[in-house]
Design an enzyme around this catalytic site. Structure first.
Site, PDB file in Angstrom:
ATOM      1  N   CYS A 116      44.444 -14.478 -50.036  1.00  8.08           N
ATOM      2  CA  CYS A 116      44.036 -13.496 -48.986  1.00  8.08           C
ATOM      3  C   CYS A 116      44.156 -11.912 -49.389  1.00  8.08           C
ATOM      4  O   CYS A 116      43.282 -11.262 -48.703  1.00  8.08           O
ATOM      5  CB  CYS A 116      44.772 -13.878 -47.615  1.00  8.08           C
ATOM      6  SG  CYS A 116      45.072 -15.414 -47.210  1.00  8.08           S
ATOM      7  N   HIS A 257      43.136  -8.551 -43.237  1.00  7.72           N
ATOM      8  CA  HIS A 257      42.692  -9.807 -43.810  1.00  7.72           C
ATOM      9  C   HIS A 257      42.532 -10.911 -42.388  1.00  7.72           C
ATOM     10  O   HIS A 257      43.349 -10.774 -41.510  1.00  7.72           O
ATOM     11  CB  HIS A 257      43.886 -10.583 -44.611  1.00  7.72           C
ATOM     12  CG  HIS A 257      43.507 -12.048 -44.527  1.00  7.72           C
ATOM     13  ND1 HIS A 257      42.086 -12.688 -45.163  1.00  7.72           N
ATOM     14  CD2 HIS A 257      44.238 -13.045 -44.480  1.00  7.72           C
ATOM     15  CE1 HIS A 257      42.357 -13.866 -45.171  1.00  7.72           C
ATOM     16  NE2 HIS A 257      43.615 -14.310 -44.703  1.00  7.72           N
ATOM     17  N   ASN A 287      38.594 -17.750 -41.656  1.00  7.04           N
ATOM     18  CA  ASN A 287      39.311 -17.152 -42.589  1.00  7.04           C
ATOM     19  C   ASN A 287      38.423 -17.465 -43.843  1.00  7.04           C
ATOM     20  O   ASN A 287      38.492 -18.518 -44.218  1.00  7.04           O
ATOM     21  CB  ASN A 287      40.559 -17.808 -42.638  1.00  7.04           C
ATOM     22  CG  ASN A 287      41.586 -17.295 -43.538  1.00  7.04           C
ATOM     23  OD1 ASN A 287      40.967 -16.546 -44.762  1.00  7.04           O
ATOM     24  ND2 ASN A 287      42.796 -17.602 -43.440  1.00  7.04           N
TER      25      ASN A 287
HETATM   26  O1  UT7 Z   1      45.076 -17.072 -44.908  1.00  6.06           O
HETATM   27  C1  UT7 Z   1      46.106 -17.788 -45.225  1.00  6.06           C
HETATM   28  C2  UT7 Z   1      47.276 -17.418 -44.484  1.00  6.06           C
HETATM   29  N1  UT7 Z   1      47.137 -18.130 -42.975  1.00  6.06           N
HETATM   30  C3  UT7 Z   1      47.513 -17.613 -42.028  1.00  6.06           C
HETATM   31  O2  UT7 Z   1      48.363 -16.488 -41.992  1.00  6.06           O
HETATM   32  C4  UT7 Z   1      47.615 -18.675 -40.763  1.00  6.06           C
HETATM   33  C5  UT7 Z   1      48.631 -18.303 -39.663  1.00  6.06           C
HETATM   34  N2  UT7 Z   1      48.952 -19.280 -38.802  1.00  6.06           N
HETATM   35  C6  UT7 Z   1      47.978 -19.447 -37.561  1.00  6.06           C
HETATM   36  O3  UT7 Z   1      46.910 -18.877 -37.675  1.00  6.06           O
HETATM   37  C7  UT7 Z   1      48.569 -20.580 -36.698  1.00  6.06           C
HETATM   38  O4  UT7 Z   1      49.735 -21.012 -37.085  1.00  6.06           O
HETATM   39  C8  UT7 Z   1      47.528 -21.832 -36.620  1.00  6.06           C
HETATM   40  C9  UT7 Z   1      46.135 -21.357 -35.911  1.00  6.06           C
HETATM   41  C10 UT7 Z   1      46.981 -22.240 -38.020  1.00  6.06           C
HETATM   42  C11 UT7 Z   1      48.022 -22.832 -35.551  1.00  6.06           C
HETATM   43  O5  UT7 Z   1      48.545 -22.263 -34.529  1.00  6.06           O
HETATM   44  P1  UT7 Z   1      50.035 -22.599 -33.733  1.00  6.06           P
HETATM   45  O6  UT7 Z   1      49.985 -22.012 -32.628  1.00  6.06           O
HETATM   46  O7  UT7 Z   1      50.826 -22.241 -34.813  1.00  6.06           O
HETATM   47  O8  UT7 Z   1      49.785 -24.301 -33.908  1.00  6.06           O
HETATM   48  P2  UT7 Z   1      50.902 -25.271 -34.634  1.00  6.06           P
HETATM   49  O9  UT7 Z   1      50.779 -25.454 -36.072  1.00  6.06           O
HETATM   50  O10 UT7 Z   1      52.525 -24.811 -34.025  1.00  6.06           O
HETATM   51  O11 UT7 Z   1      50.753 -26.726 -33.812  1.00  6.06           O
HETATM   52  C12 UT7 Z   1      50.984 -26.590 -32.395  1.00  6.06           C
HETATM   53  C13 UT7 Z   1      50.159 -27.889 -31.960  1.00  6.06           C
HETATM   54  C14 UT7 Z   1      50.775 -29.114 -32.650  1.00  6.06           C
HETATM   55  O12 UT7 Z   1      50.754 -30.219 -31.938  1.00  6.06           O
HETATM   56  P3  UT7 Z   1      52.490 -30.881 -31.373  1.00  6.06           P
HETATM   57  O13 UT7 Z   1      53.030 -31.027 -32.698  1.00  6.06           O
HETATM   58  O14 UT7 Z   1      52.678 -29.581 -30.577  1.00  6.06           O
HETATM   59  O15 UT7 Z   1      51.718 -32.083 -30.610  1.00  6.06           O
HETATM   60  C15 UT7 Z   1      49.484 -29.451 -33.728  1.00  6.06           C
HETATM   61  O16 UT7 Z   1      49.524 -30.753 -34.231  1.00  6.06           O
HETATM   62  O17 UT7 Z   1      48.709 -27.955 -32.267  1.00  6.06           O
HETATM   63  C16 UT7 Z   1      48.355 -29.225 -32.875  1.00  6.06           C
HETATM   64  N3  UT7 Z   1      47.255 -28.583 -33.702  1.00  6.06           N
HETATM   65  C17 UT7 Z   1      45.887 -28.771 -32.917  1.00  6.06           C
HETATM   66  N4  UT7 Z   1      45.433 -29.256 -31.653  1.00  6.06           N
HETATM   67  C18 UT7 Z   1      44.035 -29.296 -31.668  1.00  6.06           C
HETATM   68  C19 UT7 Z   1      47.152 -28.124 -34.830  1.00  6.06           C
HETATM   69  N5  UT7 Z   1      45.913 -27.917 -35.240  1.00  6.06           N
HETATM   70  C20 UT7 Z   1      45.360 -28.298 -33.973  1.00  6.06           C
HETATM   71  C21 UT7 Z   1      43.930 -28.212 -33.641  1.00  6.06           C
HETATM   72  N6  UT7 Z   1      43.513 -28.728 -32.665  1.00  6.06           N
HETATM   73  N7  UT7 Z   1      42.755 -28.024 -34.803  1.00  6.06           N
END
Ligand code: UT7
Length: 330
Positions: A116, A257, A287
């Site tokens: 990134c 980014h 992204n």
């Molecule tokens: O460029 C490389 C660098 N990347 C980054 O900097 C990414 C930074 N991270 C993020 O942007 C966020 O962490 C995400 C957008 C990727 C994820 O958001 P989050 O609020 O951190 O979600 P999480 O990973 O903690 O997941 C929460 C819940 C989980 O379900 P449970 O375990 O609580 O039942 C996931 O399985 O959301 C679920 N989940 C989804 N649900 C619906 C994960 N992806 C999805 C999805 N749709 N696409």
């Protein structure tokens, strides 16, 4: 750590593939929804490269547009740098393919793998060689075909990434006000597995097993990355302002980014800047890793939101883990 570098952005260009993948595209076959994706990430849609497109074809388009914008010819270039984690081929570098595609010979060409932050790593490398090596014009490209390393069954990653290329002609500046005032590059390899591809390299060469297990796809610990990005970007912004004495309100635009709108908003609020000073395209392109910063820069210049003399902050955090911040006067 940092001293001013006498370079300017002489021209920019970008390329975005035509195919649009909306949030509903994913909702049609995965357990996800626009209601989950949009508020959590800021993404409405992203682009996917066509069958005949690749990191090289997109780099070439973006590069040629940057040359046209700069008003120079390919033969005026002294070096080519391509920042990418999705190279045209593992060997040689995309930059070498690009050099040949542009009809050039002899000039140095190499890739930077900093995910990134790769475009800004490339920008600072170009600027340093212009400063120390007598180069006049360097083409720096950030290009990614991330949809080719994304597991379309993994809802945690596939909704995030898109394909694109952005490029800049970085040139020697004779105007002392047009320069990179400050830069800070860093990395923390011990956290590398926060976002990585397990197989396809020398440790785990591609095999039927690695493909069957999907080890050639990107893996990401999203919430760890999220927290680390917010904290590091806050720190980088504070250090850059303190080191230069620049006031946040004197910055025309912060271009972070494009990993998550909430991460970007956190940096903006930290600086006390109005919404219009944050460069954003994640809503339309998702992204795009190394392409994201030059893409925003090019769009802002074309729309007249940025012009010569403006003070810009480029800011990034991502795979590596790596981070960057630069303050530059266009
Ligand atoms: O460029 C490389 C660098 N990347 C980054 O900097 C990414 C930074 N991270 C993020 O942007 C966020 O962490 C995400 C957008 C990727 C994820 O958001 P989050 O609020 O951190 O979600 P999480 O990973 O903690 O997941 C929460 C819940 C989980 O379900 P449970 O375990 O609580 O039942 C996931 O399985 O959301 C679920 N989940 C989804 N649900 C619906 C994960 N992806 C999805 C999805 N749709 N696409």
């Amino acid at each position: 750590m940092s001293r001013p570098l006498p370079v300017m952005i002489r021209g920019t260009g970008s390329y975005i593939p035509e195919e649009v993948l909306t949030n509903d595209f994913f909702a049609a076959y995965l357990d996800t929804s626009d209601e989950w994706i949009r508020p959590r990430t800021g993404i409405r849609e992203r682009r996917r490269a066509g069958e005949h497109e690749s990191t090289l074809t997109m780099s070439k388009e973006a590069g040629q547009r940057a040359l046209a914008d700069a008003g120079i010819e390919a033969r005026d270039l002294d070096m080519i740098i391509v920042a990418t984690v999705t190279p045209e081929t593992p060997l040689p570098s995309t930059a070498c393919w690009l050099q040949a595609e542009m009809g050039l010979d002899d000039i140095p060409a190499f890739d930077i793998v900093a995910a990134c932050t790769g475009f800004v790593y490339g920008l600072v490398t170009a600027a340093s060689l212009i400063d120390s090596n007598g180069y006049d014009n360097v083409l720096v490209v950030g290009a990614e075909t991330l949809t080719r390393i994304t597991d379309y069954q993994d809802r945690a990653t596939c909704i995030l990434f898109g394909d694109a290329a952005g490029a800049a002609v970085v040139s020697r500046s004779s105007d002392p006000s047009r320069q990179i005032l400050y830069h800070n590059l860093g990395a923390r390899g011990k956290d590398a597995k926060a976002v990585w591809i397990p197989a396809g390299g020398s440790k785990e060469p591609p095999s039927e097993r690695t493909v069957a297990e999907g080890l050639h796809y990107m893996r990401m610990q999203g919430s760890n990355l999220f927290k680390a990005a917010v904290a590091k970007m806050d720190e980088l912004v504070t250090e850059a302002l303190e080191a230069t004495g620049v006031k946040a309100q004197d910055i025309k635009m912060v271009i972070p980014h494009q990993s998550n709108l909430r991460i970007m908003e956190s940096a903006r609020k930290r600086m006390g800047l109005p919404v219009e000073k944050l460069g954003v395209n994640i809503d339309r392109f998702g992204n795009t890793s190394a392409a994201s910063i030059p893409l925003v820069l090019d769009e802002a210049r074309r729309e007249g939101r940025l012009s010569q003399g403006d003070l810009v902050m480029l800011l990034g955090f991502g795979g590596g883990l790596t981070w960057v911040v630069t303050l530059l006067r266009l």
